[in-house]
Design an enzyme around this catalytic site. Structure first.
Site, PDB file in Angstrom:
ATOM      1  N   ASP A  46      66.845 -12.061  30.475  1.00  0.00           N
ATOM      2  CA  ASP A  46      66.661 -14.093  29.664  1.00  0.00           C
ATOM      3  C   ASP A  46      68.814 -13.711  30.228  1.00  0.00           C
ATOM      4  O   ASP A  46      68.990 -15.396  29.518  1.00  0.00           O
ATOM      5  CB  ASP A  46      66.390 -14.022  28.592  1.00  0.00           C
ATOM      6  CG  ASP A  46      66.816 -13.336  27.197  1.00  0.00           C
ATOM      7  OD1 ASP A  46      68.126 -12.493  28.155  1.00  0.00           O
ATOM      8  OD2 ASP A  46      66.909 -13.177  26.264  1.00  0.00           O
ATOM      9  N   GLY A  47      69.075 -13.260  30.135  1.00  0.00           N
ATOM     10  CA  GLY A  47      70.536 -13.239  30.891  1.00  0.00           C
ATOM     11  C   GLY A  47      71.443 -13.835  28.924  1.00  0.00           C
ATOM     12  O   GLY A  47      73.039 -13.247  30.281  1.00  0.00           O
ATOM     13  N   GLU A  48      70.953 -13.312  28.583  1.00  0.00           N
ATOM     14  CA  GLU A  48      71.493 -12.764  27.545  1.00  0.00           C
ATOM     15  C   GLU A  48      72.696 -10.966  27.397  1.00  0.00           C
ATOM     16  O   GLU A  48      72.123 -10.564  28.204  1.00  0.00           O
ATOM     17  CB  GLU A  48      71.017 -12.775  25.557  1.00  0.00           C
ATOM     18  CG  GLU A  48      70.772 -13.887  25.724  1.00  0.00           C
ATOM     19  CD  GLU A  48      69.812 -13.913  24.216  1.00  0.00           C
ATOM     20  OE1 GLU A  48      69.559 -12.163  23.841  1.00  0.00           O
ATOM     21  OE2 GLU A  48      69.684 -14.657  23.425  1.00  0.00           O
ATOM     22  N   LYS A  71     107.379 -31.779  39.028  1.00  0.00           N
ATOM     23  CA  LYS A  71     106.404 -31.896  38.412  1.00  0.00           C
ATOM     24  C   LYS A  71     105.643 -33.602  37.357  1.00  0.00           C
ATOM     25  O   LYS A  71     106.466 -33.105  36.894  1.00  0.00           O
ATOM     26  CB  LYS A  71     105.532 -30.711  37.824  1.00  0.00           C
ATOM     27  CG  LYS A  71     104.108 -30.747  37.551  1.00  0.00           C
ATOM     28  CD  LYS A  71     103.698 -29.646  36.203  1.00  0.00           C
ATOM     29  CE  LYS A  71     103.961 -28.467  37.384  1.00  0.00           C
ATOM     30  NZ  LYS A  71     103.218 -27.787  36.752  1.00  0.00           N
ATOM     31  N   ARG A 126      94.754 -23.686  28.396  1.00  0.00           N
ATOM     32  CA  ARG A 126      95.734 -25.301  28.698  1.00  0.00           C
ATOM     33  C   ARG A 126      94.915 -26.112  28.589  1.00  0.00           C
ATOM     34  O   ARG A 126      95.783 -27.666  28.301  1.00  0.00           O
ATOM     35  CB  ARG A 126      95.523 -24.667  30.333  1.00  0.00           C
ATOM     36  CG  ARG A 126      96.245 -24.265  30.843  1.00  0.00           C
ATOM     37  CD  ARG A 126      96.439 -24.147  32.538  1.00  0.00           C
ATOM     38  NE  ARG A 126      95.042 -23.502  33.124  1.00  0.00           N
ATOM     39  CZ  ARG A 126      95.061 -23.340  34.282  1.00  0.00           C
ATOM     40  NH1 ARG A 126      95.245 -24.168  35.169  1.00  0.00           N
ATOM     41  NH2 ARG A 126      93.823 -22.700  34.983  1.00  0.00           N
ATOM     42  N   GLN A 127      94.061 -26.015  27.360  1.00  0.00           N
ATOM     43  CA  GLN A 127      93.200 -27.464  26.805  1.00  0.00           C
ATOM     44  C   GLN A 127      93.637 -26.825  25.502  1.00  0.00           C
ATOM     45  O   GLN A 127      93.488 -26.976  24.563  1.00  0.00           O
ATOM     46  CB  GLN A 127      91.373 -26.699  26.989  1.00  0.00           C
ATOM     47  CG  GLN A 127      90.921 -26.880  28.309  1.00  0.00           C
ATOM     48  CD  GLN A 127      89.632 -27.315  28.641  1.00  0.00           C
ATOM     49  OE1 GLN A 127      89.122 -27.821  27.318  1.00  0.00           O
ATOM     50  NE2 GLN A 127      88.801 -26.577  29.755  1.00  0.00           N
ATOM     51  N   HIS A 179     100.486 -20.299  28.611  1.00  0.00           N
ATOM     52  CA  HIS A 179     100.315 -21.399  29.611  1.00  0.00           C
ATOM     53  C   HIS A 179     101.651 -22.195  28.154  1.00  0.00           C
ATOM     54  O   HIS A 179     102.183 -22.788  28.880  1.00  0.00           O
ATOM     55  CB  HIS A 179      99.613 -21.909  29.623  1.00  0.00           C
ATOM     56  CG  HIS A 179      99.981 -23.108  30.910  1.00  0.00           C
ATOM     57  ND1 HIS A 179     100.888 -23.150  32.178  1.00  0.00           N
ATOM     58  CD2 HIS A 179     100.082 -24.886  30.184  1.00  0.00           C
ATOM     59  CE1 HIS A 179     101.195 -24.441  32.510  1.00  0.00           C
ATOM     60  NE2 HIS A 179     100.916 -25.554  31.308  1.00  0.00           N
TER      61      HIS A 179
END
Length: 291
Positions: free
Chosen positions: A33-35, A193, A96-97, A129
């Site tokens: 199931d992808g787990e 930048k 970076r968030q 970062h």
């Protein structure tokens, strides 16, 4: 023992050699199931797992699956009775968030840091970062500076080199690479930048004279390479010698390598925080110095 996430197997092995610690066997499976299921059979097979044992989990969280895999490895160590779990994030995804850029946005770096902190005693992350993301962890994570490692793969015969950072705030990175390369020989400067949005950045070279000189562009992360390749193009217009790009975290997403090569970059060097063909040097010694 050292336990590796699927994305950090070479670095985990290098760190095991540096620390002279055993390298555990980990397995990474996926159900129909992808787990995901990340396990450490050596924890069950080992003798003497007790109150004084330590597990060092080395896992770059380069994807959402890698984040979950790390949490499972941490929990597996706890379940086996390991008394101290140390998590090494060579590359911290979502770092970076680090703020809510618009109304309604999450602070994703804080979210993942809280999850990781819930099942570990100590966290180290390599050249984040923004170092402020370390404060999202509980206890506060340790930032491992690996910038000096970027000098090692550079050619020995750079001509009157200029070491450029992506912006003024990262000039320390260029200076570190310059100092590690040749005891302070060479000039440092930075690109200008301007960020127009969360995804659009304009970057142009400064006014430093690059004619006939070799340039080393040093960055913490290279993702798509778009803005970097544009800046390198301007360097070419100014008669630059050779251009080398070096970074701690070689994300190099999509066609980043092609963009930089078309722009005239001689070579791209990265570390093994993200294991790529361009990973020319290991950060294992930098991490080992914190143990």
């Amino acid at each position: 023992m050292i336990i590796s996430g699927a994305a950090s197997q070479a670095l985990a092995a290098a760190l095991a050699r540096e620390l002279e610690e055993p390298l555990a066997r980990a397995e990474y499976d996926r159900f129909p199931d992808g787990e995901l299921l990340a396990t450490v059979p050596d924890l069950a097979d080992s003798d003497g797992i007790g109150d004084t044992d330590r597990a060092i989990i080395v896992a770059s969280t380069v994807s959402s699956d890698a984040h979950l895999e790390l949490l499972q490895l941490q929990d597996a160590a706890r379940e086996a009775g390991v008394s101290e779990v140390v998590t090494v994030l060579p590359y911290m995804g979502y770092a970076r968030q680090d703020k809510a850029f618009e109304a309604g946005h999450p602070i994703s770096a804080r979210t993942v840091a809280r999850a990781i902190s819930s099942t570990t005693d100590r966290v180290l992350t390599v050249t984040p970062h923004e170092e402020a993301v370390c404060e999202f962890f509980e206890p506060t994570a340790t930032a491992v500076d690996a910038a000096d490692r970027l000098a090692e793969p550079l050619p020995d015969n750079l001509v009157d080199p200029v070491f450029l950072s992506p912006d003024a705030g990262a000039i320390d990175l260029a200076e570190t690479v310059r100092d590690a390369y040749g005891d302070g020989a060479g000039e440092t400067d930075y690109f200008e930048k301007v960020r127009h949005s969360g995804t659009e950045v304009e970057i142009t070279p400064s006014d430093v004279d690059v004619a006939g000189r070799d340039v080393v562009v040093a960055d913490d992360i290279i993702a798509t390479g778009s803005t970097m390749s544009e800046a390198v193009g301007v360097l070419q217009e100014r008669g630059v010698g050779r251009v080398f790009v070096t970074c701690v975290h070689p994300l190099l997403a999509s066609n980043a390598v092609t963009k930089l090569s078309q722009a005239g970059v001689e070579a791209i060097y990265g570390t093994d925080t993200i294991e790529r063909q361009q990973s020319a040097v290991s950060v294992a010694p930098s991490i080992a110095a914190h143990f």
